[in-house]
Design an enzyme around this catalytic site. Structure first.
Site, PDB file in Angstrom:
ATOM      1  N   HIS A  69      -5.410   4.698  -2.347  1.00  0.00           N
ATOM      2  CA  HIS A  69      -3.787   4.537  -2.737  1.00  0.00           C
ATOM      3  C   HIS A  69      -2.843   4.986  -1.572  1.00  0.00           C
ATOM      4  O   HIS A  69      -1.909   4.194  -1.395  1.00  0.00           O
ATOM      5  CB  HIS A  69      -3.389   5.125  -4.202  1.00  0.00           C
ATOM      6  CG  HIS A  69      -3.780   4.430  -5.085  1.00  0.00           C
ATOM      7  ND1 HIS A  69      -3.124   4.124  -6.605  1.00  0.00           N
ATOM      8  CD2 HIS A  69      -4.858   3.634  -5.499  1.00  0.00           C
ATOM      9  CE1 HIS A  69      -3.743   3.627  -7.481  1.00  0.00           C
ATOM     10  NE2 HIS A  69      -4.779   3.038  -6.772  1.00  0.00           N
ATOM     11  N   GLY A  75      -0.750   2.741   5.633  1.00  0.00           N
ATOM     12  CA  GLY A  75      -1.722   3.373   6.458  1.00  0.00           C
ATOM     13  C   GLY A  75      -2.253   4.901   5.862  1.00  0.00           C
ATOM     14  O   GLY A  75      -1.209   5.209   5.002  1.00  0.00           O
ATOM     15  N   ASP A  77      -1.622   7.921   6.009  1.00  0.00           N
ATOM     16  CA  ASP A  77      -0.559   8.996   6.426  1.00  0.00           C
ATOM     17  C   ASP A  77      -0.391  10.203   5.721  1.00  0.00           C
ATOM     18  O   ASP A  77       0.432  10.930   6.026  1.00  0.00           O
ATOM     19  CB  ASP A  77       0.558   8.278   6.903  1.00  0.00           C
ATOM     20  CG  ASP A  77       1.318   7.678   5.789  1.00  0.00           C
ATOM     21  OD1 ASP A  77       0.784   7.788   4.566  1.00  0.00           O
ATOM     22  OD2 ASP A  77       2.215   7.104   5.855  1.00  0.00           O
ATOM     23  N   PRO A 168      -2.547  -2.484  -5.607  1.00  0.00           N
ATOM     24  CA  PRO A 168      -2.993  -3.495  -6.771  1.00  0.00           C
ATOM     25  C   PRO A 168      -3.265  -2.884  -8.229  1.00  0.00           C
ATOM     26  O   PRO A 168      -3.484  -1.727  -8.313  1.00  0.00           O
ATOM     27  CB  PRO A 168      -4.554  -3.738  -6.173  1.00  0.00           C
ATOM     28  CG  PRO A 168      -4.544  -3.452  -4.599  1.00  0.00           C
ATOM     29  CD  PRO A 168      -3.557  -2.269  -4.674  1.00  0.00           C
TER      30      PRO A 168
END
Length: 208
Positions: A69, A75, A77, A168
């Site tokens: 997630h 990205g 991060d 999603p």
């Protein structure tokens, strides 16, 4: 454990490793990034994960999902780890619909961060810790291991709105899911593989 579906699982791990490349596509990520200033970081993470799994066998699957997630937005991060702040400049991704009351393992990441900081203060990013924890969760469950590419900088901001629209959801139709995976450079095969593997890992960790 995973031996009966090793090739099936290995493909998933390749995809999971690929997610780790999303955050800094133009950066020089490498597996030896901390070899000089924190050479034992992988061992520290692995030890902390072993302790976490002893008290909660399902935490491995939760940390893999947490990493997924995190990576699926902007990205890998570490932005999913950020809390709301007092001036509301940060609206935490934890509170986004796909994450609220479902993502877990933040306390384990905190514990790992504390252990790493004790050995290498101010060196390893939380984004890298989350990537290492996901790999450790897989290998400790008997699955394959891989060299985690390191050197991510952690985000100083979160994007709750993007989390609400980009991650999603289980109730979405194939068209929407395909579009979301395509936006990340992934195809329908990747969609099916990742979705199936996360279900496999969830039920696997639920039964041990």
């Amino acid at each position: 454990m995973f031996s009966s579906s090793s090739s099936y699982t290995s493909f998933f791990m390749i995809l999971l490793a690929a997610f780790s490349l999303f955050p800094l596509a133009r950066a020089q990520l490498n597996s030896t990034f901390y070899s000089l200033n924190c050479p034992n970081v992988s061992a520290i993470v692995n030890t902390a994960m072993q302790q976490a799994l002893q008290s909660d066998p399902r935490i491995g699957a939760s940390l893999i999902r947490l990493h997924f997630h995190d990576c699926f937005l902007q990205g890998c991060d570490g932005s999913i780890l950020l809390d709301n702040n007092s001036n509301r400049s940060i609206q935490s991704e934890k509170d986004a619909a796909p994450n609220a009351n479902s993502t877990r393992g933040f306390d384990v990441v905190d514990n790992i961060k504390t252990a790493v900081e004790s050995s290498c203060p101010g060196v390893v990013s939380c984004a890298d810790i989350l990537a290492l924890a996901a790999e450790s969760a897989v290998s400790l469950a008997g699955g394959p291991s891989w060299n985690v590419l390191l050197g991510r900088r952690e985000s100083t901001s979160a994007n709750q709105a993007l989390a609400n629209t980009s991650i999603p959801a289980p109730f979405e139709n194939l068209s929407n899911l395909t579009a979301k995976f395509n936006a990340m450079g992934l195809n329908v095969t990747d969609l099916v593989a990742l979705s199936g593997k996360f279900l496999f890992l969830y039920f696997y960790f639920s039964k041990i």
